[in-house]
Design an enzyme around this catalytic site. Structure first.
Site, PDB file in Angstrom:
ATOM      1  N   CYS A 113      36.928  47.563  33.371  1.00 25.17           N
ATOM      2  CA  CYS A 113      37.522  46.337  33.905  1.00 25.17           C
ATOM      3  C   CYS A 113      39.013  46.560  34.186  1.00 25.17           C
ATOM      4  CB  CYS A 113      37.323  45.203  32.910  1.00 25.17           C
ATOM      5  SG  CYS A 113      37.569  43.570  33.649  1.00 25.17           S
ATOM      6  N   ASP A 114      39.549  45.720  35.056  1.00 26.51           N
ATOM      7  CA  ASP A 114      40.868  45.931  35.665  1.00 26.51           C
ATOM      8  C   ASP A 114      41.907  46.633  34.791  1.00 26.51           C
ATOM      9  OD1 ASP A 114      39.331  44.119  37.063  1.00 26.51           O
ATOM     10  OD2 ASP A 114      40.981  42.773  37.514  1.00 26.51           O
TER      11      ASP A 114
ATOM     12  N   SER B 197      43.810  37.776  41.572  1.00 28.19           N
ATOM     13  CA  SER B 197      42.741  38.741  41.366  1.00 28.19           C
ATOM     14  C   SER B 197      42.514  39.466  42.681  1.00 28.19           C
ATOM     15  CB  SER B 197      41.482  37.980  40.960  1.00 28.19           C
ATOM     16  OG  SER B 197      40.341  38.678  41.340  1.00 28.19           O
TER      17      SER B 197
ATOM     18  N   CYS C 192      33.469  44.180  38.886  1.00 24.29           N
ATOM     19  CA  CYS C 192      33.339  43.365  40.101  1.00 24.29           C
ATOM     20  C   CYS C 192      33.194  44.303  41.304  1.00 24.29           C
ATOM     21  CB  CYS C 192      34.560  42.469  40.251  1.00 24.29           C
ATOM     22  SG  CYS C 192      34.671  41.250  38.919  1.00 24.29           S
TER      23      CYS C 192
HETATM   24 FE1  FES Z   1      35.838  43.054  35.030  1.00 23.95          FE
HETATM   25 FE2  FES Z   1      36.200  41.948  37.488  1.00 23.95          FE
HETATM   26  S1  FES Z   1      36.102  44.033  36.917  1.00 23.95           S
HETATM   27  S2  FES Z   1      35.966  40.946  35.567  1.00 23.95           S
END
Ligand code: FES
Length: 571
Positions: free
Chosen positions: A118-119, A486, A197
């Site tokens: 994740c990010d 985001s 995502c």
């Molecule tokens: Fe984890 Fe978007 S990559 S919430």
């Protein structure tokens, strides 16, 4: 740190035995490899990290080495955005980097494999590698596979639906534009399994940077995490893990360290590639933080100067229709980099974790004309958008240091956006007004006191941008903020306004009804109010109440240390 630090672990026979290792074997270990592993079962982005960690321990053991695991928090932006805990996301980047540094040195590691995700774990993957300069590389757990539904504009995207489509569907449902059944279909189909995502949002922006800068094996930034929630990790992830351990041993043999790879020219390659791919605004914060760790003199204006020359080539969400795995299927990031290299945009002579140069890595990658009919990556001579239409650094009387404008390849209809301010001191109040239908065409929604200190932790205003898109206001309403966005966010968006309101930045002076002017060509963001009036308003400004942050909390430390977004929110 001495280079033979691992000797201390190998000689600690009583400790090694008690921890379940064979001390004789430990003494002979070919290398002590820190496996930096931000695992959690709490969310889809990092829930496969433990399986990959276990695989790496076995693969390293097969080479006669010992993998030692170091944990760190993995904050999901999707789980925290729009909630009171959103301010923990950006903070976790630096905390995770610190955890990996501490674990690596405390366990006497020789080398490090960082599993991103994740990010913020994507950013925190490169930071400790650059900081420690331990032999190492990054391995990506993978992105989510996309889904499909058979109604409305979502059907036209085919098998390319991602979390963004669900989020915009939620706003459309609230606005009565789709039925409950249709929204349920989105919920059931957009995320068939684990993974980050699934398009050019922040996690894939950071995996692209890791690959493009040379710290991840080629074709490692775009694979799916799995083939469904009930299965194991995707075979491409397992193959990358095997190849990564082989590469790590090669790096140790050849004496190639992260700062031999993360040079200034490698940063230029990464910036060029991520602009061509349409990466997220968060890349600015994270590139600045990684550059600080790598001791490379890259500032915000330099990123702008490199990025503004790059056309948008990858037709991925949020600006295009495709998912990241569609890019993977035609060859991944190397396909984009080959096109950029051939057009003279990249330095081919930089070293990478393969032990070869970028040009050598790309030698056998097919050119676009060899791929046949496809619309996922466009050639430089026929891009999705010409250069200087993605993310720009702006300044002005509202952002004396800087701010970021994200247009994602679109051009403002009149060249300039002039709108009327609607001012909110919190994301929640802005959301209430949008939901109540109080935001109309021609408004500039101003959300302030949500910067690195004000948030605290600079939360992402993505829920607001999704609401605007879902209500069909994305092209007629601008949103400006001292918070972040985001990678999912698109529209007429300005974030990272610095200095932030909570530090006395002039965004604190804006009042309802003021005129705000965004001029992408001049790269300016201005409040159309006389300077004397702005000064008069700021004279009565007071800093936020310090007691709102609990003493001793991580945010208490953060607000005392964090730099402005202009410098990457480094601590
Ligand atoms: Fe984890 Fe978007 S990559 S919430």
């Amino acid at each position: 740190m001495t280079q033979d630090s691992s000797t201390y672990w190998k000689k600690s026979r009583v400790e090694v035995r008690a921890a379940g290792f064979d001390p004789d074997r430990a003494a002979q270990a070919t290398a002590i490899v820190t496996i930096a592993s931000a695992w959690t079962n709490a969310h889809r982005c990092n829930n496969r990290v433990r399986a990959i960690t276990d695989l790496l321990v076995d693969l390293i053991a097969a080479r006669g080495g010992q993998g030692l695991v170091v944990g760190a928090p993995a904050v999901s932006d999707a789980l925290t955005q729009g909630t009171p805990t959103a301010g923990y996301s950006l903070v976790s980047r630096d905390v995770a980097a610190d955890c990996f540094e501490i674990g690596h040195y405390a366990h006497h590691g020789d080398a490090m494999i960082v599993i991103s995700g994740c990010d913020k774990t994507g950013a925190a993957a490169l930071m400790p590698l650059a900081r420690t300069n331990a032999f190492g590389l990054v391995l990506y757990p993978g992105t989510s596979s996309p889904g499909r539904v058979d109604f409305g504009p979502w059907a036209r995207k085919g098998t390319n639906l991602t979390i963004m489509d669900w989020a915009e569907g939620r706003a459309a449902r609230e606005a009565g534009r789709i039925t409950a059944e249709e929204f349920d279909a989105l919920e059931r189909n957009v995320l068939p399994g684990s993974g980050t995502c699934g398009a050019m949002f922040t996690a894939n922006t950071m995996s692209t940077i890791a690959e493009a800068i040379g710290m991840m094996l080629p074709h490692g930034a775009s694979h799916p995490a799995d083939r469904g929630a009930a299965g194991g990790i995707h075979e491409d992830v397992a193959a990358q893990a095997r190849a990564s351990v082989d590469a790590l041993y090669r790096l140790m043999e050849q004496g190639i360290r992260p700062r031999d790879i993360m040079t200034e020219r490698a940063f230029e390659n990464a910036i060029t590639t991520v602009y061509a791919m349409g990466g997220s605004t968060n890349m600015y914060l994270h590139l600045l933080a990684i550059a600080r760790e790598a001791q490379v003199p890259i500032g915000i204006e330099r990123i702008q100067a490199i990025g503004e020359k790059v056309p948008l080539l990858a037709n991925l969400q949020p600006h295009g229709p495709y998912a990241m795995t569609s890019l993977h299927a035609i060859g991944g990031v190397p396909i984009v980099m080959k096109e950029l290299l051939q057009a003279g945009f990249l330095h081919g002579d930089v070293m990478t974790v393969t032990g070869k140069t970028l040009a050598e890595n790309l030698a056998d990658v097919p050119t676009l004309d060899k791929l046949g009919q496809q619309d996922i990556v466009r050639p430089v001579k026929d891009p999705i958008a010409p250069a200087n239409n993605h993310i720009s650094v702006l300044k002005g009387n509202l952002a004396p240091e800087s701010c970021l404008l994200k247009l994602s390849g679109k051009t403002l209809e009149k060249g300039v956006f002039r709108g009327t301010a609607r001012v909110f001191d919190s994301e929640a109040n802005a959301m209430k007004a949008i939901r109540a239908g109080e935001i109309v065409k021609g408004n500039v929604v101003v959300v302030r006191n949500v910067g690195p200190v004000g948030g605290p932790g600079m939360p992402e205003m993505v829920m607001l941008t999704i609401q605007l898109q879902g209500r069909g206001l994305g092209e007629d309403v601008a949103l400006i903020t001292d918070g972040r966005f985001s990678g999912v966010s698109h529209g007429i968006l300005i974030g990272h306004i610095s200095p932030e309101a909570s530090k006395g930045g002039p965004i604190a002076a804006v009042r309802d009804g003021d005129a705000i002017v965004i001029d992408p060509k001049k790269r300016t963001l201005d409040l159309d109010v006389p300077d004397a009036e702005i000064a008069r308003r700021m004279a009565s400004w007071t800093a936020p109440d310090a007691t709102r942050v609990r003493p001793g909390s991580v945010h208490h430390k953060y607000v005392r240390l964090v730099s402005s977004a202009h410098y990457g929110c480094i601590v």
